[in-house]
Scaffold this active site. Structure first.
Site, PDB file in Angstrom:
ATOM      1  CB  CYS A 127      54.257  41.510  43.364  1.00  6.74           C
ATOM      2  SG  CYS A 127      52.839  42.368  42.600  1.00  6.74           S
ATOM      3  CB  CYS A 135      54.726  46.938  37.515  1.00  8.29           C
ATOM      4  SG  CYS A 135      54.984  47.051  38.997  1.00  8.29           S
TER       5      CYS A 135
HETATM    6 FE1  FES Z   1      53.440  44.381  42.260  1.00  4.60          FE
HETATM    7 FE2  FES Z   1      53.776  46.697  41.891  1.00  4.60          FE
HETATM    8  S1  FES Z   1      54.661  45.566  43.765  1.00  4.60           S
HETATM    9  S2  FES Z   1      52.132  45.415  40.543  1.00  4.60           S
END
Ligand code: FES
Length: 149
Positions: free
Chosen positions: A52, A121
């Protein structure tokens, strides 16, 4: 200017929305993160950037084969803060062998689950912990390298 009453109502509405999505534990670790920061001259250090684009760092203090302190930092989302907080809590007091058994599922179970789109995450937190252990083990076997950090 808004009165205290409407601020309180807004706060309660935001919390109610959060409770619809996240467990009480996730909300608690997000709002009151444990072990946020960095250990100076750590015995183990890991930094990982997830798919992400968010980054997490974990630093460890190790004594007699046990994690006696752990800290994390992240520029990521609220669930990455909750995951970093939980994973450092889980690591403290454990041996290296025990810490290596911590997986994303361990974090998810301890947090009471995460929404599907936030599971990565917990993977970021578990991977960062693993990197910090790898770093500790590498320097333990080649301590002369520590001087060049
Ligand atoms: Fe990147 Fe949670 S969206 S670590």
């Amino acid at each position: 200017m808004e009165s205290d009453g409407s601020f309180k109502e807004l706060e309660e509405a935001v919390m109610a929305d959060m409770r619809d999505i996240y467990s009480e534990k996730v909300i608690d670790h997000f709002l009151n993160p444990r072990n946020l920061g960095q250990i100076q001259s750590p015995d183990g250090f890991g930094r990982v950037t997830g798919p992400c684009g968010d980054t997490m760092e974990i630093s460890l203090r190790v004594k007699d084969g046990k994690i006696i302190n752990a800290a994390f930092w992240t520029d990521g989302c609220g669930t990455s803060i909750a995951s970093g907080s939980m994973v450092t809590e889980l690591a403290k007091g454990k041996t290296i062998a025990e810490v290596l058994k911590i997986t994303p599922n361990t974090i998810l179970e301890e947090l009471g689950g995460l929404p599907e789109e936030s599971i990565h995450c917990s993977v970021l937190a578990a991977n960062t912990l693993r990197e910090s252990i790898k770093d500790y083990l590498a320097f333990k076997n080649e301590p002369w390298k520590r001087a060049y950090r």
